[in-house]
Structures are given as C-alpha cells and as structure tokens.
Design a protein around this motif. Structure first.
Motif, mmCIF file in Angstrom:
data_model
loop_
_atom_site.group_PDB
_atom_site.id
_atom_site.type_symbol
_atom_site.label_atom_id
_atom_site.label_comp_id
_atom_site.label_asym_id
_atom_site.label_seq_id
_atom_site.Cartn_x
_atom_site.Cartn_y
_atom_site.Cartn_z
ATOM 1 N N GLU A 191 -2.686 -0.625 3.642
ATOM 2 C CA GLU A 191 -2.158 0.293 4.499
ATOM 3 C C GLU A 191 -1.649 1.342 3.714
ATOM 4 O O GLU A 191 -1.049 1.244 2.429
ATOM 5 N N LEU A 192 -1.797 2.592 4.072
ATOM 6 C CA LEU A 192 -1.607 3.762 3.427
ATOM 7 C C LEU A 192 -0.089 4.051 3.190
ATOM 8 O O LEU A 192 0.430 4.026 4.633
ATOM 9 N N PRO A 193 0.554 4.281 2.300
ATOM 10 C CA PRO A 193 2.116 4.678 2.324
ATOM 11 C C PRO A 193 2.148 6.107 2.669
ATOM 12 O O PRO A 193 2.027 7.116 1.806
ATOM 13 N N GLU A 194 2.364 6.439 4.002
ATOM 14 C CA GLU A 194 2.294 7.692 4.505
ATOM 15 C C GLU A 194 3.080 8.989 3.931
ATOM 16 O O GLU A 194 2.707 9.775 3.537
ATOM 17 N N MET A 195 4.234 8.424 3.602
ATOM 18 C CA MET A 195 5.274 9.352 2.930
ATOM 19 C C MET A 195 4.702 9.836 1.604
ATOM 20 O O MET A 195 4.827 10.977 1.214
ATOM 21 N N GLY A 196 4.570 8.885 0.910
ATOM 22 C CA GLY A 196 3.924 8.995 -0.498
ATOM 23 C C GLY A 196 2.560 9.793 -0.494
ATOM 24 O O GLY A 196 2.600 10.645 -1.353
ATOM 25 N N ALA A 197 1.772 9.446 0.451
ATOM 26 C CA ALA A 197 0.423 10.545 0.522
ATOM 27 C C ALA A 197 0.797 11.796 0.938
ATOM 28 O O ALA A 197 0.306 12.604 0.390
ATOM 29 N N ARG A 198 1.656 12.135 1.798
ATOM 30 C CA ARG A 198 2.088 13.400 2.317
ATOM 31 C C ARG A 198 2.692 14.068 1.063
ATOM 32 O O ARG A 198 2.424 15.306 0.778
#
Length: 150
Positions: free
Chosen positions: A9-16
C-alpha cells in the motif's frame, strides 16, 4: 525472468511530500498525479536482501531523475524510502541500430533489465484485448455486442 510479485500500500502522505519536493517534478499539490493506492515491485524476481522498488514519477528529460519508492519487510515491519535516481542507460537494439527499447528501471538496478522481466498477468490481459480488437475489426462483435436478428 518473472516479475517480482511483492506489492504494498502506498504511504500517500510520504509520496505527496516526495513528489512536491522534486526538481522539475509536478510541483504544487493540484498538479501532482493521483498515485495508485497499491504498488507492485517492478523488478525481476529477487532475494530478500534486495529492496522492492516501484517508480512513482518519471521526470522530464531536462530534470533527468525519476522518483522511486523502495520498501522492505524486515522483522515483520514494512519500511519505506523515497529517492530520486537516474534512469538506467541500457538500451536494447533488436532490428535497428538507431531505434531501441530503453530499460525503464533505475541506474544500477539489480538483476535483469525491464525488457527481460515478464509479467504473465499483463501478457494475458494484453492478449485478451488483442483478441477483442480483432473480433470487433472482423465484425464478429465482442462483449456487449447486440445479438443478430434483434
């Protein structure tokens, strides 16, 4: 060589945060792409010492670096890291010296280049799509085509 089957699962906040910090990247949040919720490792099969990797952003030729996410599952804990890397410089020339397929992985990646990594599910899906296109082109209809005489 088969593609690694690890996914996360993509760690969305870290990716943004990583995407917005890229030089030549998407910049402000409204311009950033909507990342996929889950990522599949893009490398060929590898042992547990090698981190899994998925590309998040392909930079413009001017910027020259792509954003990759790496993850490991060590000690029953998943760890992530984001880093900018140069693309792999390898190119395979099949029929022409002038034209070739570039490896879409990062520079100095482990194991096989992308053209040697096979994804059987993607190959099956592509073949199904080709069959449907041929059927439609030849007038045989496809899914959702009206029945004859109706």
């Amino acid at each position: 060589m088969l593609q690694c089957t690890a996914f996360t699962e993509l760690p969305e906040m870290g990716a943004r945060v990583a995407l917005m910090g890229l030089e030549g990247g998407p910049g402000a949040a409204p311009e950033a792409p909507d990342p996929d919720e889950f990522l599949l490792c893009e490398l060929g099969e590898h042992d547990e010492e090698v981190e899994h990797a998925a590309q998040l952003w392909s930079a413009s030729a001017r910027a020259g670096r792509d954003l990759w996410m790496f993850w490991t599952d060590a000690d029953q804990r998943r760890t992530f890291r984001f880093t900018e890397l140069l693309p792999c410089p390898a190119v395979i020339h099949r029929l022409s010296v002038r034209e070739g397929d570039a490896c879409v992985l990062y520079d100095r990646h482990p194991a096989a280049h992308s053209w040697d990594v096979k994804d059987p599910l993607a190959d099956l899906m592509a073949e199904r799509i080709r069959e449907e296109v041929r059927r439609d082109r030849d007038g045989g209809g496809g899914l959702g085509a009206p029945a004859e005489g109706v």
